[in-house]
Design a protein around this motif. Structure first.
Motif, short mmCIF file in Angstrom:
data_model
loop_
_atom_site.label_atom_id
_atom_site.label_comp_id
_atom_site.label_asym_id
_atom_site.label_seq_id
_atom_site.Cartn_x
_atom_site.Cartn_y
_atom_site.Cartn_z
N ALA A 105 72.79 31.26 120.25
CA ALA A 105 71.50 31.39 119.56
C ALA A 105 70.47 31.89 120.55
O ALA A 105 70.30 31.30 121.62
N GLN A 113 66.57 32.82 121.20
CA GLN A 113 65.19 32.68 120.71
C GLN A 113 64.32 33.74 121.36
O GLN A 113 64.05 33.68 122.55
N CYS A 131 76.03 26.07 117.73
CA CYS A 131 76.40 27.12 118.68
C CYS A 131 76.92 26.51 119.98
O CYS A 131 76.76 25.30 120.20
N TRP A 169 72.43 27.81 123.47
CA TRP A 169 71.12 28.06 122.86
C TRP A 169 70.23 28.62 123.98
O TRP A 169 70.03 27.95 125.00
N LEU A 179 68.82 20.22 118.16
CA LEU A 179 69.79 21.18 118.71
C LEU A 179 71.23 20.76 118.44
O LEU A 179 71.57 19.59 118.56
N THR A 232 74.04 22.30 120.06
CA THR A 232 74.64 23.21 121.04
C THR A 232 75.26 22.42 122.17
O THR A 232 74.94 21.25 122.36
N VAL A 278 72.12 24.59 126.90
CA VAL A 278 70.84 25.29 126.77
C VAL A 278 70.69 26.14 128.02
O VAL A 278 70.68 25.61 129.14
#
Ligand code: NAI
Length: 350
Positions: free
Chosen positions: A175, A177, A228, A231, A248, A250, A253
């Motif tokens: 993912a 952002q 995911c 992230w 979240l 995931t 991160v």
């Protein structure tokens, strides 16, 4: 807390208030470390609610730049300039005044671009100072900085996934952002490696650019809920706060945005949720390595050196496991240890 106490606590050396009434320039230049070469760090033009917020941003970003330089093997310290966007009346004149102030520092600070600072601003600053580093693009002969940032970060992401037993990007979901310079460059590489990329950006032009690459778009508010493996914040700092963290889904991160966490203790929150946090100042040093290396040597291809970000990430994760702390704390400790050893070697022997 007063300014001096704030600086003492963060280990900052200088904080300079810059004002020019005619142009509406109101800026702070924060210099965190000055003993290992020039303080290096971008100029951010941003809307701040108040002076305290602007100062805090400058100090936090400058300190992260020191850690970034140390861990990336770049001979420099951390600096940062923040400019109050809303106060600007004559932007071009304000940028020239800022350039004069940077020039007056005599080379202890090498400025560069950051959020909100565009080519027109760089043009004006450069009219007044020799100390504006170009981190890619333009006439430099280098590719745009976002490309180097994404390439370097991907080595760190691979190392993070490897530590979880994931050795291939093909088939994983990431993912992303923000689909600006960094986000698009990262998404393109991930797609080429066979990953599925789900991304969001409120700017329709940026979102469309991502869609052309082949990313699946979702609304920005929905991105934290996407299941995911990775992230990746590639928008503005502070996008990871208590609410987003609790949503979240995931395993990793991977922070490419500077100051991705709104507070440092959120690294502990992520660890408690079983999420591996790869710190921004470890992952996003690619443009610094390439830009600084090019300025020093004129060489344009720094891909070999960018791979070091993967090695550094592995060392950070090993240290975090050994000390039983989140990777953010381990990365800081490793950088502080280098700084302390350097300081000790500079001290006169009694
Ligand atoms: P950019 O301005 O090109 O892209 C940022 C994008 O994020 C924009 O398209 C914006 O619309 C989008 N965005 C804003 N709020 C969002 C939200 N809530 N959800 C999703 N998207 C959102 O900036 P760039 O250069 O790509 O930098 C991104 C981050 O990476 C920044 O935090 C920057 O400090 C950091 N960084 C950038 C480097 C570079 O080489 N450009 C180097 C090191 C760090």
């Amino acid at each position: 807390m007063g300014l001096h106490e704030l600086m003492e606590r963060g280990g900052h050396r200088r904080l300079i208030a810059v004002v020019d009434r005619d142009s509406g320039l109101r800026a702070w230049i924060a210099l965190h470390h000055l003993d290992r070469g020039p303080a290096i760090g971008g100029i951010r033009i941003w809307t701040y609610r108040n002076e305290a917020e602007a100062v805090a941003d400058a100090l936090r970003l400058a300190r992260a730049m020191t850690y970034k330089c140390v861990l990336a093997g770049v001979q420099g310290g951390g600096g940062k300039t923040v400019v109050h966007a809303d106060a600007l009346r004559d932007r071009a004149a304000a940028m020239r005044r800022l350039g004069e102030e940077i020039e007056a520092l005599g080379g202890v600070y090498h400025a560069g671009p950051d959020v909100g600072f565009g080519p027109a601003d760089a043009f004006e600053v450069e009219r007044a100072t020799r100390h504006l580093a170009c981190f890619g693009g333009g006439h430099s002969g280098l590719r745009p900085a976002g490309e180097a940032t994404a390439e370097g970060a991907l080595w760190g992401i691979r190392a993070g996934l490897e530590s979880l037993g994931v050795t291939d990007l093909a088939g994983i979901t990431v993912a992303v952002q923000g689909l600006g310079a960094v986000g698009c460059a990262l998404a393109r590489r991930l797609l080429e490696a066979g990953a599925r990329v789900v991304a969001a950006d409120p700017d329709p032009a940026a979102a469309a650019a991502g869609e052309r690459l082949g990313v699946e778009l979702v609304e920005p508010e929905a991105l934290p809920d996407v299941p995911c493996e990775v992230w990746a914040p590639c928008a503005l700092g502070g996008s990871l706060h208590d609410l987003t963290i609790s949503r979240l889904r995931t395993r990793v991160v991977a922070a490419l945005a500077n100051n991705a966490l709104s507070r440092d203790d959120q690294a502990v929150q992520l660890a408690r949720r079983g999420i591996l946090y790869l710190p921004d100042f470890v992952l996003n040093a690619g443009a610094l390595i390439e830009g600084e290396g090019h300025a020093r040597t004129g060489r344009t291809d720094w891909s070999r050196e960018l791979r070091r970000i993967g090695d550094t990430t592995r060392r950070v994760l090993e240290r975090a496991a050994r000390d039983g702390v989140p990777p953010l704390a381990a990365a800081r400790t490793m950088a502080e240890e280098v700084l302390a050893a350097e300081a000790a070697s500079r001290s006169p022997v009694s």
